[in-house]
Scaffold this motif. Structure first.
Motif, PDB file in Angstrom:
ATOM      1  N   HIS A 101      91.792  78.773  38.387  1.00  0.00           N
ATOM      2  CA  HIS A 101      91.324  78.379  37.062  1.00  0.00           C
ATOM      3  C   HIS A 101      90.284  79.416  36.631  1.00  0.00           C
ATOM      4  N   VAL A 102      90.740  80.383  35.870  1.00  0.00           N
ATOM      5  CA  VAL A 102      89.918  81.531  35.488  1.00  0.00           C
ATOM      6  C   VAL A 102      88.837  81.095  34.500  1.00  0.00           C
ATOM      7  N   VAL A 133      88.886  76.058  29.986  1.00  0.00           N
ATOM      8  CA  VAL A 133      88.450  76.127  28.594  1.00  0.00           C
ATOM      9  C   VAL A 133      87.126  75.394  28.428  1.00  0.00           C
ATOM     10  N   ASN A 134      86.179  76.040  27.770  1.00  0.00           N
ATOM     11  CA  ASN A 134      84.963  75.353  27.342  1.00  0.00           C
ATOM     12  C   ASN A 134      85.198  74.857  25.926  1.00  0.00           C
ATOM     13  N   PRO A 135      85.498  73.559  25.755  1.00  0.00           N
ATOM     14  CA  PRO A 135      85.839  73.065  24.425  1.00  0.00           C
ATOM     15  C   PRO A 135      84.634  73.050  23.497  1.00  0.00           C
ATOM     16  N   ALA A 136      84.909  73.039  22.213  1.00  0.00           N
ATOM     17  CA  ALA A 136      83.815  72.959  21.235  1.00  0.00           C
ATOM     18  C   ALA A 136      83.230  71.552  21.195  1.00  0.00           C
ATOM     19  N   PHE A 153      96.267  75.440  31.309  1.00  0.00           N
ATOM     20  CA  PHE A 153      94.875  75.295  30.897  1.00  0.00           C
ATOM     21  C   PHE A 153      94.192  74.148  31.639  1.00  0.00           C
ATOM     22  N   HIS A 154      92.883  74.300  31.746  1.00  0.00           N
ATOM     23  CA  HIS A 154      92.029  73.293  32.374  1.00  0.00           C
ATOM     24  C   HIS A 154      90.909  72.991  31.383  1.00  0.00           C
ATOM     25  N   ASN A 169      95.432  70.527  32.600  1.00  0.00           N
ATOM     26  CA  ASN A 169      94.481  69.594  33.214  1.00  0.00           C
ATOM     27  C   ASN A 169      93.599  69.066  32.090  1.00  0.00           C
ATOM     28  N   ILE A 170      93.706  67.770  31.790  1.00  0.00           N
ATOM     29  CA  ILE A 170      92.976  67.204  30.651  1.00  0.00           C
ATOM     30  C   ILE A 170      91.619  66.628  31.050  1.00  0.00           C
ATOM     31  N   GLY A 171      91.131  67.017  32.227  1.00  0.00           N
ATOM     32  CA  GLY A 171      89.785  66.621  32.629  1.00  0.00           C
ATOM     33  C   GLY A 171      89.749  65.320  33.385  1.00  0.00           C
TER      34      GLY A 171
END
Length: 411
Positions: free
Chosen positions: A132-133, A159-162, A203-204, A243-245
């Motif tokens: 997971h880059v 991903v760092n979401p907004a 994506f993660h 991966n939805i957390g």
């Protein structure tokens, strides 16, 4: 002294027999004799299995469950969970080796965490697990190491979401974060990446943990599906997994209730219908604490009892060096008590006494329970800290002041 009251009736995940707490069918005295230890962590695997079964009862079967090993990497526990979950997520090379040796297929192991070292990236590529880059430089390093090894790195982008998880105990998304690549930047770079140099997985999207608010988790899931759709649409190659957390919390403190998964599962069912493109992708929920925390207790012996200016103190052979999170020094702003009880006086008509329980360390931070009413506490009683199956020994400074390390057992 106060009148008799029930002792931690809400901590009902364990059986009690003639006032003795049972973990895996054994009393604390029996566990102590088996281990030859008077302070220990004990985990009940049946409680873990029930928590996993609860997840599968309420969450759509299309969504897979991964265990985040960082919550508790005790190898016997990880090995037991291998057949109960669909994958493992690791946060270090050591955790990766534990996951691999459990027998979990490499295709179902992923490695997340900021600042992965070159040796860790190399190890993950050789092992064949998913990286997971978390930055553009990390991607560059993975590609270079892959070329050196003549092996394409298997890559998903964290991903760092907004958006952020509202009312979260620990926010890990939204605003500036050390975790992942900002969603706006990732949307810029996805169309032009050289996908021939990587084996792209997906994506993660991770936004936080320890949340007990159903509406907050539902809101995060709504935002996650919306973002996942944008990411998939911006990617010129097929997305295999998202991966939805996680974020599911457990109750630690007075007034908190267990999370109701039913409405969360119902909302996910609606989202799967509303986003048919995502429904055809492997979706994952990653949970750690939620699966294992309630299955563990930390038990220590009362070794002394004294009164200081009208207040009673219990001293024990356990402390923050074994259980930092219980001491309040692992994320709490204002210290609150975990559920604590006298493990050999569970229930019954005991006189309750308000006491503070402390450990052997020469610091006022070493507090196991502060001004709590406990059942007639006496020398050699068992002081039990519930909700201790996550972030216990490996999250604690066990060498602080040179006291013995704690041991663990799975029953």
């Amino acid at each position: 002294m106060s009148k008799p009251i029930p002792v931690h009736a809400e901590m009902n995940q364990f059986a009690v027999d003639t006032e003795q707490l049972l973990v895996g069918g054994k009393t604390l005295d029996q566990i102590a004799q088996m281990m030859d230890q008077q302070v220990f962590y004990a985990y009940d695997k049946s409680v873990v299995k029930k928590q996993i079964d609860k997840f599968h009862t309420h969450i759509p079967k299309a969504i897979k469950l991964h265990y985040a090993i960082k919550a508790n990497p005790y190898p016997p526990l990880v090995n037991a969970m291998k057949d109960w979950v669909e994958g493992f997520d690791v946060a270090s090379q050591k955790e990766m080796l534990i996951a691999l040796q459990s027998g979990m297929p490499v295709a179902d192991i992923s490695f997340a965490g900021p600042s992965k070292q070159v040796a860790e990236i190399r190890a993950a590529i050789v092992a064949g697990i998913t990286l997971h880059v978390e930055s553009e430089l990390e991607l560059k390093r993975a590609i270079e190491i892959g070329e050196e090894l003549n092996t394409k790195p298997i890559v998903a982008f964290r991903v760092n979401p907004a958006f952020e998880l509202k009312a979260s105990g620990m926010k890990m998304g939204g605003g500036p974060k050390q975790f992942g690549i900002d969603e706006e930047r990732l949307l810029e770079i996805l169309p032009d990446l050289d996908y021939d140099k990587i084996s792209f997985r997906g994506f993660h999207i991770y936004w936080g943990s320890q949340n007990l608010k159903v509406e907050a988790i539902i809101d995060a899931h709504n935002n996650t599906f919306m973002l996942a759709q944008k990411l998939v649409d911006a990617t010129p190659v097929a997305t295999v997994t998202v991966n939805i957390g996680g974020g599911f919390g457990i109750p630690y403190f007075a007034g908190e209730n267990r999370l109701d998964l039913a409405p969360i599962g119902e909302n996910l069912t609606v989202l799967l219908k509303d986003y048919p493109k995502l429904a055809d992708i492997e979706l994952i929920i990653e949970l750690g604490r939620y699966l294992v925390a309630e299955a563990g207790v930390y038990a220590s012996r009362v070794t002394d009892k004294k009164v200081s200016r009208g207040h009673t103190y219990l001293t024990t052979n356990g402390g923050l060096h074994h259980h930092l999170s219980n001491s309040g020094n692992f994320g709490q702003v204002i210290r609150k008590n975990y559920p604590v009880a006298i493990g050999n006086k569970m229930g019954g008509a005991h006189i309750m006494e308000k006491v503070t329980a402390v450990g052997p360390l020469c610091t006022p931070l070493d507090t196991l329970a502060d001004k709590m009413s406990l059942a007639d506490p006496q020398l050699d009683d068992w002081l039990v800290v519930f909700q201790s199956g996550a972030y216990g020994p490996t999250a604690s400074p066990q060498d602080f002041l040179g006291h013995p390390h704690v041991r663990e057992i799975l029953l």
